[in-house]
Design a protein around this motif. Sequence first.
Motif, PDB file in Angstrom:
ATOM      1  N   ARG A 117     -24.348  24.767   2.504  1.00 28.16           N
ATOM      2  CA  ARG A 117     -25.476  25.330   2.278  1.00 28.16           C
ATOM      3  C   ARG A 117     -25.414  26.881   1.675  1.00 28.16           C
ATOM      4  O   ARG A 117     -24.530  27.480   2.511  1.00 28.16           O
ATOM      5  CB  ARG A 117     -26.347  25.445   3.400  1.00 28.16           C
ATOM      6  CG  ARG A 117     -27.796  25.861   3.458  1.00 28.16           C
ATOM      7  CD  ARG A 117     -28.695  25.772   4.455  1.00 28.16           C
ATOM      8  NE  ARG A 117     -29.858  26.386   4.032  1.00 28.16           N
ATOM      9  CZ  ARG A 117     -30.895  25.920   3.431  1.00 28.16           C
ATOM     10  NH1 ARG A 117     -31.072  24.859   3.070  1.00 28.16           N
ATOM     11  NH2 ARG A 117     -31.799  27.013   3.100  1.00 28.16           N
ATOM     12  N   VAL A 118     -26.161  27.260   0.721  1.00 29.09           N
ATOM     13  CA  VAL A 118     -26.281  28.885   0.589  1.00 29.09           C
ATOM     14  C   VAL A 118     -27.669  29.197   0.705  1.00 29.09           C
ATOM     15  O   VAL A 118     -28.656  28.471   0.548  1.00 29.09           O
ATOM     16  CB  VAL A 118     -25.930  28.922  -0.940  1.00 29.09           C
ATOM     17  CG1 VAL A 118     -24.211  28.442  -1.189  1.00 29.09           C
ATOM     18  CG2 VAL A 118     -26.663  28.164  -1.965  1.00 29.09           C
ATOM     19  N   ASP A 119     -27.975  30.535   0.853  1.00 28.40           N
ATOM     20  CA  ASP A 119     -29.118  31.269   1.066  1.00 28.40           C
ATOM     21  C   ASP A 119     -29.632  31.590  -0.473  1.00 28.40           C
ATOM     22  O   ASP A 119     -29.129  32.397  -1.059  1.00 28.40           O
ATOM     23  CB  ASP A 119     -29.190  32.295   1.735  1.00 28.40           C
ATOM     24  CG  ASP A 119     -28.887  32.017   3.249  1.00 28.40           C
ATOM     25  OD1 ASP A 119     -28.567  30.798   3.823  1.00 28.40           O
ATOM     26  OD2 ASP A 119     -28.828  33.029   4.171  1.00 28.40           O
ATOM     27  N   HIS A 120     -30.752  30.944  -0.895  1.00 31.07           N
ATOM     28  CA  HIS A 120     -31.182  30.954  -2.234  1.00 31.07           C
ATOM     29  C   HIS A 120     -32.628  30.608  -2.134  1.00 31.07           C
ATOM     30  O   HIS A 120     -33.085  29.563  -1.408  1.00 31.07           O
ATOM     31  CB  HIS A 120     -30.514  30.323  -3.136  1.00 31.07           C
ATOM     32  CG  HIS A 120     -30.874  30.881  -4.745  1.00 31.07           C
ATOM     33  ND1 HIS A 120     -30.741  31.822  -5.197  1.00 31.07           N
ATOM     34  CD2 HIS A 120     -31.058  29.660  -5.616  1.00 31.07           C
ATOM     35  CE1 HIS A 120     -31.378  31.854  -6.461  1.00 31.07           C
ATOM     36  NE2 HIS A 120     -31.365  30.356  -6.728  1.00 31.07           N
ATOM     37  N   THR A 141     -22.515  29.978  -6.404  1.00 27.19           N
ATOM     38  CA  THR A 141     -23.495  30.829  -7.478  1.00 27.19           C
ATOM     39  C   THR A 141     -24.904  30.424  -7.075  1.00 27.19           C
ATOM     40  O   THR A 141     -25.145  29.546  -6.425  1.00 27.19           O
ATOM     41  CB  THR A 141     -23.138  30.281  -8.880  1.00 27.19           C
ATOM     42  OG1 THR A 141     -24.270  31.079  -9.795  1.00 27.19           O
ATOM     43  CG2 THR A 141     -23.256  28.772  -9.143  1.00 27.19           C
ATOM     44  N   ASP A 142     -25.892  31.340  -7.235  1.00 32.02           N
ATOM     45  CA  ASP A 142     -27.062  31.537  -6.892  1.00 32.02           C
ATOM     46  C   ASP A 142     -27.212  31.625  -5.264  1.00 32.02           C
ATOM     47  O   ASP A 142     -27.645  30.568  -4.703  1.00 32.02           O
ATOM     48  CB  ASP A 142     -28.013  30.242  -7.445  1.00 32.02           C
ATOM     49  CG  ASP A 142     -28.081  30.526  -9.005  1.00 32.02           C
ATOM     50  OD1 ASP A 142     -26.863  30.206  -9.637  1.00 32.02           O
ATOM     51  OD2 ASP A 142     -29.303  30.487  -9.653  1.00 32.02           O
ATOM     52  N   LEU A 143     -26.841  32.650  -5.007  1.00 28.47           N
ATOM     53  CA  LEU A 143     -26.902  32.794  -3.440  1.00 28.47           C
ATOM     54  C   LEU A 143     -27.145  34.373  -3.052  1.00 28.47           C
ATOM     55  O   LEU A 143     -26.694  35.502  -3.790  1.00 28.47           O
ATOM     56  CB  LEU A 143     -25.544  32.423  -2.788  1.00 28.47           C
ATOM     57  CG  LEU A 143     -24.304  33.150  -3.016  1.00 28.47           C
ATOM     58  CD1 LEU A 143     -23.245  32.706  -2.029  1.00 28.47           C
ATOM     59  CD2 LEU A 143     -23.681  33.202  -4.252  1.00 28.47           C
ATOM     60  N   GLY A 144     -28.211  34.513  -2.222  1.00 26.34           N
ATOM     61  CA  GLY A 144     -28.436  35.886  -1.848  1.00 26.34           C
ATOM     62  C   GLY A 144     -27.441  36.661  -0.992  1.00 26.34           C
ATOM     63  O   GLY A 144     -27.450  38.040  -1.045  1.00 26.34           O
TER      64      GLY A 144
END
Length: 267
Positions: A117-120, A141-144
């Motif tokens: 999981r990433v934060d986005h 990529t695409d993570l806050g």
Amino acid sequence: MIRFSLLGSGSSGNAIVVATSDTKILIDNGLSFKQLELRLKLVGETLDGLKAIFLTHEHGDHVKGVGVLARRTKVPVFMSEGTFANLPKGVGTIPCVQCFESGDTLSVGAMTLTSFRVDHDAADPVSYVVRSGGCQLGIATDLGKATHLVRQRLQGSNALVLESNYCPEMLRHSPYPAAVVQRIGSPQGHLSNPDMNSLLADLLHDELHLVVAVHISQENNTVEKAREMAARVLGSHRARLHIADQDAPSPMFEVTAAASAQHRRIA
Ligand SMILES: [Zn+2]
Ligand SMILES: [Zn+2]
């Protein structure tokens, strides 16, 4: 050995082709069918033998071309439940959808992909670590923000694909509307150059051979800034550094667990 190329990277369309001797996959496809074929050709590849497509999240720059590609190739498309539920209508029907939960490890031929999981600001965004024959490619990529989980999952990678989206100073003076600026800089937005650099500093080890900085903003960053900062973190480390272009494919990189990364460009 794992071979891969960033076929496109940024708001105009993302796609990564990843291949081993017997398996070829795509991670995301924000490119039209024509552009995808063209860019694959530029790196000496074709869609022949494509085994699967893996999605990170439902934003248009990552999924715009997935429906057409899936209908033409009939390959399975792996994505999280949340991504599937939120795909833009324009993607259309996908003949074979394989949903998973973030954290699952998925196998295709001799390749395994571990999702995390990433934060986005998407419904259920993930990124992947790809493994084959003792070699590891880590992608984020695409993570806050680079959470503990992200740092942990990417440890030990022989090649890293890391977002280096914006320069905080340039974002402050961005021509974008205030709401967009706030979104980009939020913990669910995109990774800045300094945040990418601190992540990279944590991930350095002797068998890291290649670092590719991706999703570089055209308005809020420059290739020079991203390169200069990442190069400073790498210092005398032997890993190669490449900054991905928005609209042109990177070389086809070849990464092994023990030897140096190489690349070849077939024009
Ligand atoms: Zn996104
Ligand atoms: Zn994106």
